[in-house]
Design an enzyme around this catalytic site. Structure first.
Site, short mmCIF file in Angstrom:
data_model
loop_
_atom_site.label_atom_id
_atom_site.label_comp_id
_atom_site.label_asym_id
_atom_site.label_seq_id
_atom_site.Cartn_x
_atom_site.Cartn_y
_atom_site.Cartn_z
N LYS A 1 76.84 32.34 24.58
CA LYS A 1 77.19 31.25 25.56
C LYS A 1 77.94 30.32 24.47
CE LYS A 1 75.51 28.28 29.14
NZ LYS A 1 74.21 27.89 29.85
N SER B 1 74.91 28.08 34.46
CA SER B 1 75.78 27.73 33.89
C SER B 1 76.26 28.80 32.68
CB SER B 1 76.05 26.51 33.07
OG SER B 1 74.78 26.58 32.34
N SER C 1 69.87 28.42 34.69
CA SER C 1 71.22 28.78 34.25
C SER C 1 71.29 30.22 33.56
CB SER C 1 71.61 27.66 33.16
OG SER C 1 72.35 26.70 33.94
#
Lengths: 59, 452
Positions: free
Chosen positions: B79, B155, B179
């Site tokens: 990420k 996310s 997330s």
């Protein structure tokens, strides 16, 4: 335990926006409107928390 | 374009035994990303040159008879809030496009590389991790490989979609309020929120430091266990080999849930010994508390930039951060008190039960076109509310493994296995039982052509 004092939810958004005077971006109408919408959501969450705390204090 | 769903462990064994080279493994992954990512938008940046150089080093070790590490030649990606040495950590934001490059890898990345894994690049996310959708105004929406018209969740949506699509067998995401668990559920993967402080967060751009954890995504449980051991620097502490008492969470965790999700939870409950229904009466209130703490802490973190560069933020995130930054202190105080009460309530339940189970998401992946889910009879934003069942549990520091229900031909749904702090291994043990019982498994997306 004493129940928390109930705040003035009517003024929650207005008071918060007044605290943000140093954020110049709030002079942009779209931003101010978006922030106010998010504050309304947070106000509802605050109310949920206070209600639960108050229920716990009473029980 | 064919997609390869070999597990991380299979890839590492193939490279270690010389069946394939690390360069071949990395080239294959790069080719798949090149051919398939335009449709899904998982990657913000692919660094093929450095990846191939790293792979050559692994191959040299193999050819010289040296141990190339347990993850030799395994391609992975992170990420966009993990530091990668020499690169800018953007946090999914244009605001940081001119930030100084990181001067070292995040510790989690360093450990994976030391084990022989090869980093291919950075993955898309909601800006600064504030959202459950991976809808990013500046870098685009990440799509779900099971149906590209649907959300991947967020996310850490780029991280989940990349594994579900077969681009790589391992990615890293972060989980503050869900997330990792939300996109793991929507993309049909194993996704871990470890015990707080259980996996290294050094070198990861923060969101809400009192809640932030990192977490891996994998397609198999075995890969998850191996990745965990490498990331933690040691295998998880063995769970006591006693009978496991399991309960299903009732009330908040069964309201607003897709009936098929509840069928899955109940099947798992039955397989684990007729798990009774138990309630966490403060779940709704503590979710609200987590919302408030997240808004305030996240807003405070970004306040200096909001004062000077507010218009550089994603508008979807900016207004939420500003609203949080200007919350009064008494709001935070009330939220903190609620969290303490919830921790006590959850702690009491975990004195009786070793593992609790609950759905990971209220629904399978929503359509991107409307981005809404139903809650209490109203249609509400998926971006803000897909964490309905993950967010309340995040405040307690407990480990939670989202496992994919085995439901081929249907959109994925996940179930959370929730344990005591420090007992991450017990979750793996329970999940192993569920895998062996055929209740939990990754299913390759039907939209993709799978190579042999």
């Amino acid at each position: 335990m004493a129940a928390p004092q109930t705040p003035d939810f009517e003024k929650f958004v207005q008071d918060a926006l007044e605290r943000a005077s140093e954020l110049e971006v709030l002079s942009e109408r779209d931003v101010k409107s978006g922030v106010a919408q998010n504050l309304e959501l947070l106000r509802a969450h605050y109310e949920t928390v206070l209600t639960a705390l108050s229920d716990g204090a009473r029980s | 374009m064919t997609h390869n769903f070999a597990s991380m462990v299979e890839v590492a064994e193939a490279v270690r035994s010389g069946k394939i080279t690390a360069v071949e493994s990395v080239e294959r992954a790069l080719k798949q990303i090149d051919g398939g990512d335009a449709k899904l938008n998982c990657f913000m940046q692919v660094d093929g040159r450095h990846a191939l150089e790293a792979a050559e080093t692994i191959d040299k070790a193999v050819s010289e008879g040296r141990d190339p590490g347990p993850l030799a030649g395994v391609p992975f990606a992170v990420k966009d809030l993990f530091d990668l040495n020499g690169q800018i950590t953007k946090g999914g934001s244009r605001l940081r496009e001119d930030a100084a490059p990181a001067d070292a890898d995040a510790l989690a990345v360093e450990r994976l590389k030391a084990a022989g894994a090869v980093c291919l690049g950075r993955l898309n996310m909601d800006e600064f991790a504030y959202g459950f959708a991976t809808v990013n105004t500046h870098y685009g929406t990440t799509r779900n490989p099971h149906d590209p018209e649907r959300l991947a969740g967020g996310s850490s949506g780029g991280s989940a979609s990349a594994v579900a699509a077969g681009f790589v067998p391992l990615t890293l995401g972060s989980d503050t309020n869900g997330s990792v668990r939300v996109p793991a559920s929507l993309c049909g993967l194993f996704g871990l929120r470890p015990s707080f402080d259980g996996l290294p967060i050094e070198g990861v751009f923060p969101f809400v430091e009192r809640l932030d954890t990192i977490g891996p995504f994998t397609r198999t449980l075995e890969d998850m266990e191996v990745a965990y051991a490498v990331l933690a620097g040691a295998p998880p502490k063995e769970a006591p080999s006693t009978e496991v008492n399991v309960a299903r969470l009732d009330g908040w965790f069964r309201s607003n849930c897709d009936p098929e999700g509840l069928v899955g939870v109940d099947a798992i409950g039955a397989a684990l010994g007729d798990a009774p229904l138990v309630e966490l009466s403060l779940a709704e209130a503590v979710r609200s508390a987590a919302f408030l703490i997240t808004a305030k802490d996240g807003g405070q973190l970004h306040l200096p930039d909001l004062k000077t560069h507010a218009m550089a933020y994603d508008p979807l995130v900016r207004d939420r951060l500003i609203a949080g930054a200007i919350l009064a202190d008494e709001v935070v105080k009330a939220a903190e008190e609620m969290i303490e009460r919830f921790k006590f309530e959850l702690g009491q339940l975990l004195e009786t039960y070793d593992v609790l189970i609950a759905p990971s998401t209220p629904t399978a992946a929503p359509k991107i076109s409307d981005g809404l889910i139903e809650m209490n009879g109203k249609m509400v934003s998926a971006r803000a509310n897909l964490g309905l069942y993950t967010q309340p549990l995040s405040v307690a520091g407990v480990p939670i493994l989202s496992v994919p229900l085995n439901r081929p031909g249907k959109l994925p749904l996940g179930v959370q296995l929730i344990g005591r702090v420090g007992e991450d291994a017990r979750l793996f043990e329970v999940a192993r039982h569920l895998v062996e019982a055929g209740l939990v498994a990754f299913t390759a997306p039907e939209t993709l052509e799978v190579s042999a």
